[in-house]
Motif scaffolding. Structure first.
Motif, PDB file in Angstrom:
ATOM      1  N   ALA A  20       0.823  -1.212   0.000  1.00  0.00           N
ATOM      2  CA  ALA A  20       0.000   0.000   0.000  1.00  0.00           C
ATOM      3  C   ALA A  20       0.855   1.259   0.000  1.00  0.00           C
ATOM      4  O   ALA A  20       0.580   2.224  -0.718  1.00  0.00           O
ATOM      5  N   VAL A  21       1.920   1.242   0.804  1.00  0.00           N
ATOM      6  CA  VAL A  21       2.784   2.420   0.915  1.00  0.00           C
ATOM      7  C   VAL A  21       3.596   2.631  -0.353  1.00  0.00           C
ATOM      8  O   VAL A  21       3.811   3.764  -0.795  1.00  0.00           O
ATOM      9  N   SER A  22       4.051   1.559  -0.967  1.00  0.00           N
ATOM     10  CA  SER A  22       4.895   1.689  -2.162  1.00  0.00           C
ATOM     11  C   SER A  22       4.082   2.004  -3.421  1.00  0.00           C
ATOM     12  O   SER A  22       4.620   2.527  -4.394  1.00  0.00           O
ATOM     13  N   GLY A  23       2.792   1.701  -3.403  1.00  0.00           N
ATOM     14  CA  GLY A  23       1.952   1.960  -4.569  1.00  0.00           C
ATOM     15  C   GLY A  23       1.068   3.168  -4.372  1.00  0.00           C
ATOM     16  O   GLY A  23       1.213   3.933  -3.422  1.00  0.00           O
ATOM     17  N   ASP A  24       0.113   3.349  -5.290  1.00  0.00           N
ATOM     18  CA  ASP A  24      -0.798   4.478  -5.197  1.00  0.00           C
ATOM     19  C   ASP A  24      -2.244   4.071  -5.470  1.00  0.00           C
ATOM     20  O   ASP A  24      -3.085   4.909  -5.803  1.00  0.00           O
ATOM     21  N   GLN A  25      -2.531   2.767  -5.350  1.00  0.00           N
ATOM     22  CA  GLN A  25      -3.861   2.269  -5.669  1.00  0.00           C
ATOM     23  C   GLN A  25      -4.771   2.153  -4.451  1.00  0.00           C
ATOM     24  O   GLN A  25      -5.984   2.258  -4.571  1.00  0.00           O
ATOM     25  N   VAL A  26      -4.203   1.924  -3.273  1.00  0.00           N
ATOM     26  CA  VAL A  26      -5.013   1.663  -2.068  1.00  0.00           C
ATOM     27  C   VAL A  26      -5.454   2.968  -1.428  1.00  0.00           C
ATOM     28  O   VAL A  26      -4.635   3.862  -1.178  1.00  0.00           O
ATOM     29  N   ARG A  27      -6.762   3.084  -1.136  1.00  0.00           N
ATOM     30  CA  ARG A  27      -7.265   4.263  -0.429  1.00  0.00           C
ATOM     31  C   ARG A  27      -7.268   4.034   1.074  1.00  0.00           C
ATOM     32  O   ARG A  27      -6.823   4.885   1.838  1.00  0.00           O
ATOM     33  N   PHE A  28      -7.769   2.883   1.521  1.00  0.00           N
ATOM     34  CA  PHE A  28      -7.691   2.616   2.958  1.00  0.00           C
ATOM     35  C   PHE A  28      -7.695   1.122   3.252  1.00  0.00           C
ATOM     36  O   PHE A  28      -8.114   0.307   2.421  1.00  0.00           O
ATOM     37  N   ILE A  29      -7.173   0.816   4.438  1.00  0.00           N
ATOM     38  CA  ILE A  29      -7.053  -0.574   4.901  1.00  0.00           C
ATOM     39  C   ILE A  29      -7.718  -0.673   6.266  1.00  0.00           C
ATOM     40  O   ILE A  29      -7.422   0.113   7.171  1.00  0.00           O
ATOM     41  N   ARG A  30      -8.615  -1.642   6.412  1.00  0.00           N
ATOM     42  CA  ARG A  30      -9.185  -1.887   7.735  1.00  0.00           C
ATOM     43  C   ARG A  30      -8.379  -2.986   8.409  1.00  0.00           C
ATOM     44  O   ARG A  30      -8.089  -4.020   7.805  1.00  0.00           O
ATOM     45  N   VAL A  31      -8.025  -2.759   9.672  1.00  0.00           N
ATOM     46  CA  VAL A  31      -7.237  -3.722  10.433  1.00  0.00           C
ATOM     47  C   VAL A  31      -8.013  -4.108  11.694  1.00  0.00           C
ATOM     48  O   VAL A  31      -8.474  -3.239  12.442  1.00  0.00           O
ATOM     49  N   SER A  32      -8.142  -5.382  11.926  1.00  0.00           N
ATOM     50  CA  SER A  32      -8.847  -5.880  13.105  1.00  0.00           C
ATOM     51  C   SER A  32      -8.014  -6.953  13.793  1.00  0.00           C
ATOM     52  O   SER A  32      -7.086  -7.516  13.210  1.00  0.00           O
ATOM     53  N   ILE A  33      -8.362  -7.232  15.039  1.00  0.00           N
ATOM     54  CA  ILE A  33      -7.701  -8.305  15.781  1.00  0.00           C
ATOM     55  C   ILE A  33      -8.506  -9.585  15.581  1.00  0.00           C
ATOM     56  O   ILE A  33      -9.673  -9.671  15.981  1.00  0.00           O
ATOM     57  N   VAL A  34      -7.883 -10.557  14.940  1.00  0.00           N
ATOM     58  CA  VAL A  34      -8.537 -11.831  14.644  1.00  0.00           C
ATOM     59  C   VAL A  34      -7.689 -12.956  15.222  1.00  0.00           C
ATOM     60  O   VAL A  34      -6.525 -13.114  14.840  1.00  0.00           O
ATOM     61  N   ASN A  35      -8.261 -13.705  16.148  1.00  0.00           N
ATOM     62  CA  ASN A  35      -7.526 -14.810  16.778  1.00  0.00           C
ATOM     63  C   ASN A  35      -6.183 -14.349  17.347  1.00  0.00           C
ATOM     64  O   ASN A  35      -5.143 -14.969  17.118  1.00  0.00           O
ATOM     65  N   GLU A  36      -6.230 -13.227  18.074  1.00  0.00           N
ATOM     66  CA  GLU A  36      -5.051 -12.687  18.767  1.00  0.00           C
ATOM     67  C   GLU A  36      -3.956 -12.211  17.812  1.00  0.00           C
ATOM     68  O   GLU A  36      -2.787 -12.114  18.190  1.00  0.00           O
ATOM     69  N   VAL A  37      -4.310 -11.909  16.573  1.00  0.00           N
ATOM     70  CA  VAL A  37      -3.341 -11.413  15.589  1.00  0.00           C
ATOM     71  C   VAL A  37      -3.966 -10.239  14.834  1.00  0.00           C
ATOM     72  O   VAL A  37      -5.175 -10.249  14.545  1.00  0.00           O
ATOM     73  N   LEU A  38      -3.170  -9.266  14.477  1.00  0.00           N
ATOM     74  CA  LEU A  38      -3.642  -8.126  13.688  1.00  0.00           C
ATOM     75  C   LEU A  38      -3.693  -8.528  12.222  1.00  0.00           C
ATOM     76  O   LEU A  38      -2.668  -8.915  11.639  1.00  0.00           O
ATOM     77  N   GLU A  39      -4.883  -8.428  11.638  1.00  0.00           N
ATOM     78  CA  GLU A  39      -5.073  -8.837  10.251  1.00  0.00           C
ATOM     79  C   GLU A  39      -5.739  -7.710   9.449  1.00  0.00           C
ATOM     80  O   GLU A  39      -6.506  -6.917  10.000  1.00  0.00           O
ATOM     81  N   ALA A  40      -5.445  -7.678   8.152  1.00  0.00           N
ATOM     82  CA  ALA A  40      -6.150  -6.776   7.245  1.00  0.00           C
ATOM     83  C   ALA A  40      -7.428  -7.469   6.798  1.00  0.00           C
ATOM     84  O   ALA A  40      -7.388  -8.483   6.119  1.00  0.00           O
ATOM     85  N   ASP A  41      -8.584  -6.963   7.236  1.00  0.00           N
ATOM     86  CA  ASP A  41      -9.837  -7.621   6.866  1.00  0.00           C
ATOM     87  C   ASP A  41     -10.700  -6.720   5.979  1.00  0.00           C
ATOM     88  O   ASP A  41     -11.926  -6.827   5.969  1.00  0.00           O
ATOM     89  N   GLY A  42     -10.033  -5.846   5.236  1.00  0.00           N
ATOM     90  CA  GLY A  42     -10.749  -5.000   4.291  1.00  0.00           C
ATOM     91  C   GLY A  42      -9.797  -4.017   3.632  1.00  0.00           C
ATOM     92  O   GLY A  42      -9.087  -3.303   4.340  1.00  0.00           O
TER      93      GLY A  42
END
Length: 366
Positions: A20-42
């Motif tokens: 996401a940081v190296s490109g210019d296509q992503v507008r936003f990333i949702r991050v949630s805690i899933v099974n005690e781990v931080l995951e991108a879920d959107g």
């Protein structure tokens, strides 16, 4: 001190961040805690400009579960929600940090979830790289993460923080001292602009009393003129005009508030020239803070007006916090033969304090 939860970032999320940081296509990333781990879920891609895309965030916010959103701002976006780092201009900050972190913790979330997300935030920021975040925005409702809500947040960020009375006084005096330093006498008929607390105009009574000190004949002339500042009326007024002997001077000057005193004893004086005048600025230690600052910033202007506009021949300028320092011997020494003094502004050595009791009074040439 915050405590971290021990929850870590998944490899997949770390990869998502990097892309996401190296490109210019992503507008936003949702991050949630899933099974005690931080995951991108959107992940949502850019569709319009950052303002047009902002309202899409609300659809990714659960009703009762906290979540993080990394939101991309367009390069060069004119958004200044926080102060630049030292040495950076707003434009430099804008180009160096094009992402913001939205921390959403709804009021209806479980207490345990609130605690876990709060304690995990530091880990998430560290993994992203805090230098790459423009700011962190906190909210408890979806409306706060609408474009209107974010603009309101920016408005609050830019609003001037409320000042205490002391901070207002200091700011006023700082501005006053700047005006005082640049003041140039323009004649008694010239129009002037006066800053509060500094170059207050002299009242007609004050001017008349000072003009009386410049008379060459001693008959009917006062030798003591005391001026005070009325901050509310924005004026320097006549406190007292009378005759005072050198031995009574220390008892005549107020000991509880600042004063500007102009004094001539008549001794050591050629009757054909204007009287030699001593300018005394007294500021007792018990004076109010604002009084002390306002008088201090106004003394140069007052002395300059007296010398250059009224025409007083000021030969010495003294400053003391204790009127009892103004003994007859000290005044006699100060009023002794001397070269005519220059106006206070630009003069040297300027103000000097009376010698402590028991010590020989100093003059500029000693």
């Amino acid at each position: 001190m915050s405590h971290q939860s021990g929850i870590s970032v998944s490899d997949e999320l770390a990869k998502t961040f990097a892309e996401a940081v190296s490109g210019d296509q992503v507008r936003f990333i949702r991050v949630s805690i899933v099974n005690e781990v931080l995951e991108a879920d959107g992940v949502e891609n850019v569709k319009g400009n950052w303002e047009e895309d902002f309202d899409r965030v609300q659809a990714f916010l659960p009703d009762k579960t906290p979540t993080y959103i990394f939101y991309r701002l367009d390069p060069g976006a004119e958004v200044q929600a926080s102060a630049p780092l030292p040495g950076e201009s707003p434009s430099e900050t804008s180009s160096a940090a094009s992402w913001i972190l939205l921390c959403y913790v709804p009021d209806g979330a479980k207490i345990r979830d609130k605690m876990i997300y709060a304690s995990t935030r530091a880990t998430l920021k560290r993994e992203w790289g805090e230098s790459g975040l423009r700011e962190v925005v906190y909210g408890t409702t979806k409306e706060e993460f609408s474009l209107e809500g974010y603009r309101l947040h920016l408005k609050h960020q830019k609003a001037e923080a409320p000042l205490t009375q002391r901070e207002r006084d200091l700011a006023e005096v700082k501005a006053a001292e700047t005006q005082s330093a640049s003041y140039t006498p323009q004649g008694t008929q010239a129009k002037k602009t006066y800053a509060a607390g500094v170059a207050f105009p002299l009242s007609d009574d004050a001017k008349s009393a000072l003009e009386g000190l410049s008379k060459t004949e001693s008959s009917g002339r006062n030798n003591y003129v005391s001026l005070a500042i009325d901050v509310k009326k924005e004026e320097i007024y006549l406190d007292k005009a009378t005759n005072v002997s050198p031995s009574d001077l220390s008892k005549s000057v107020p000991a509880d508030s600042p004063r500007f005193t102009f004094y001539t004893s008549g001794a050591h004086q050629d009757s054909t020239e204007r009287p030699a005048v001593l300018f005394i600025y007294t500021c007792p230690l018990g004076s109010k803070i604002k009084e002390r600052m306002v008088y201090s910033s106004a003394k140069a202007v007052v002395c300059s007006v007296a010398a250059d506009e009224i025409g007083l021949r000021i030969v010495r300028k003294l400053e003391t916090s204790d009127p009892h320092d103004l003994t007859a011997d000290h005044i006699s020494n100060e009023m002794g033969p001397t070269e005519p003094a220059q106006p206070l502004l630009g003069s040297k050595p300027g103000f000097k304090r009376p010698a402590a009791p028991g010590r020989r009074a100093r003059t500029p040439n000693s």
